[in-house]
Enzyme design. Structure first.
Site, PDB file in Angstrom:
ATOM      1  N   HIS A   1       0.447   0.088  -9.865  1.00  0.00           N
ATOM      2  CA  HIS A   1      -0.453  -0.660  -8.989  1.00  0.00           C
ATOM      3  C   HIS A   1      -1.088  -1.837  -9.740  1.00  0.00           C
ATOM      4  O   HIS A   1      -2.309  -1.966  -9.827  1.00  0.00           O
ATOM      5  CB  HIS A   1      -1.544   0.254  -8.424  1.00  0.00           C
ATOM      6  CG  HIS A   1      -2.133  -0.257  -7.142  1.00  0.00           C
ATOM      7  ND1 HIS A   1      -2.642   0.572  -6.185  1.00  0.00           N
ATOM      8  CD2 HIS A   1      -2.302  -1.526  -6.651  1.00  0.00           C
ATOM      9  CE1 HIS A   1      -3.098  -0.146  -5.161  1.00  0.00           C
ATOM     10  NE2 HIS A   1      -2.902  -1.421  -5.427  1.00  0.00           N
TER      11      HIS A   1
ATOM     12  N   GLU B   1      -1.245   8.207  -5.164  1.00  0.00           N
ATOM     13  CA  GLU B   1      -1.913   7.668  -6.354  1.00  0.00           C
ATOM     14  C   GLU B   1      -3.186   8.485  -6.611  1.00  0.00           C
ATOM     15  O   GLU B   1      -3.868   8.882  -5.672  1.00  0.00           O
ATOM     16  CB  GLU B   1      -2.288   6.205  -6.124  1.00  0.00           C
ATOM     17  CG  GLU B   1      -1.095   5.280  -6.075  1.00  0.00           C
ATOM     18  CD  GLU B   1      -1.502   3.817  -5.958  1.00  0.00           C
ATOM     19  OE1 GLU B   1      -2.610   3.463  -6.423  1.00  0.00           O
ATOM     20  OE2 GLU B   1      -0.731   3.024  -5.407  1.00  0.00           O
TER      21      GLU B   1
ATOM     22  N   ARG C   1       0.849  -1.191   0.000  1.00  0.00           N
ATOM     23  CA  ARG C   1       0.000   0.000   0.000  1.00  0.00           C
ATOM     24  C   ARG C   1       0.883   1.238   0.000  1.00  0.00           C
ATOM     25  O   ARG C   1       1.920   1.261   0.656  1.00  0.00           O
ATOM     26  CB  ARG C   1      -0.910   0.033   1.249  1.00  0.00           C
ATOM     27  CG  ARG C   1      -2.169  -0.800   1.119  1.00  0.00           C
ATOM     28  CD  ARG C   1      -3.164  -0.155   0.172  1.00  0.00           C
ATOM     29  NE  ARG C   1      -4.390  -0.932   0.003  1.00  0.00           N
ATOM     30  CZ  ARG C   1      -4.582  -1.830  -0.929  1.00  0.00           C
ATOM     31  NH1 ARG C   1      -3.619  -2.120  -1.781  1.00  0.00           N
ATOM     32  NH2 ARG C   1      -5.737  -2.451  -1.048  1.00  0.00           N
TER      33      ARG C   1
END
Length: 318
Positions: free
Chosen positions: A291, A273, A244
């Site tokens: 990702h 992000e 993460r």
């Protein structure tokens, strides 16, 4: 009953749901229009990945929702406990993408160990004119076999990554505050199986003794890896974060690379992000992906089927 897969779902998941009588809608609805769309179309099940946010306002405004499903592991984009308090089932697919994330981590680690992320940029530009110079520049690669991989976070994905490491001939050390040991079963093409028991150690021990380091932890309020952790690492360590954004201090990472403490690093997730810091995007010592840890065809098929199975179990057995 109607299902809205707002961030998409595999064909295998759609087929499984439609075969059970569900009406599956794969329209991507903008976040600000989502409440209105769910209510107007009488949506019973909302499926998301990481893009769509399911917060208290949506939960309160959509009383017909019975299930919120996350295609993947982390559910930090959903107010899980609040939804459950409102009587909504919240489900995810913790097992479906473990191996795909593990393989991405090793794609990065192998690439970083042999400078592939740089060579793949430089060869198209200078391969015909500076071949010898490039050969010399990238001649000091390292092998993963025989090295120590430190795994921080030893749940399903951490264990899947450890299996790949063991298969590659690496020593594995792991830290997890909730897991004391884990039995890992490696299956081979001819039906043979081997079992390995990994006893977890302290975070400090993992930090100090790893040649390669990978993070597999949920979202945190504080950094799991920050300046103090970088200072205690081996010189020349290679790091991967496919967990993460926000569990690794990106500023401290850049500083550690500039000082030589960290040789190179891989990031599949970012603090900001979908607009990562330009200092990360332009750093030649970073191997970057947008990702895509769970983004394999096989993982998406497993995610779709796993979601469908849970939805059928919850709604058709009520």
């Amino acid at each position: 009953m109607k299902v809205l897969a707002n961030d998409g779902i595999s064909n295998s998941g759609i087929e499984a749901l439609e075969a059970a009588g569900f009406d599956v809608n794969t329209t991507t609805v903008a976040q600000e229009q989502l409440i209105d769309y769910i209510n107007k179309n009488d949506i019973t099940v909302l499926l998301v990945r990481s893009a769509t946010k399911v917060r208290k306002d949506l939960i309160d405004a959509c009383p017909n929702l019975k299930i919120i499903g996350r295609g993947g592991v982390g559910m930090d984009n959903i107010d899980v406990e609040y939804a459950r308090q409102k009587g909504i089932h919240v489900i995810n697919t913790p097992a479906a993408s473990s191996h795909s994330v593990a393989e991405l981590v090793f794609a990065h680690l192998y690439g970083l160990a042999r400078f592939l992320h740089n060579a793949n940029r430089d060869m198209p530009l200078d391969g015909d004119s500076k071949f010898k110079e490039l050969k010399k520049a990238y001649a000091k690669g390292t092998e993963l076999k025989g090295k120590t991989l430190g795994v921080i976070g030893f749940g399903r994905i951490g264990q899947a990554t450890a299996k790949v490491a063991i298969g590659a001939g690496m020593k594995v050390i792991a830290f997890d505050p909730f897991i004391e040991n884990a039995d890992l079963e490696l299956e081979f093409f001819d039906g043979q199986k081997l079992n390995f028991n990994i006893e977890t150690v302290s975070k400090d021990e993992v930090i100090k003794n790893s040649d390669f380091l990978t993070l597999h932890v949920p979202a945190q309020k504080e950094y799991v890896i920050g300046k103090d952790e970088f200072d205690n690492m081996k010189d020349g360590v290679i790091i991967a974060n496919a967990a993460r954004g926000g569990v690794l201090d990106e500023v401290a990472l850049i500083n550690a690379i500039e000082s030589g403490k960290v040789a190179r690093a891989a990031l599949d997730v970012f603090e900001k992000e979908p607009q990562p810091e330009i200092q990360l995007l332009m750093n030649a010592n970073l191997s970057l992906t947008p990702h895509t840890g769970a983004a394999t065809n096989e993982a998406q098929d497993r995610i779709g089927v796993e979601l469908a199975d849970q939805i059928k179990s919850l709604l058709l057995n009520d």
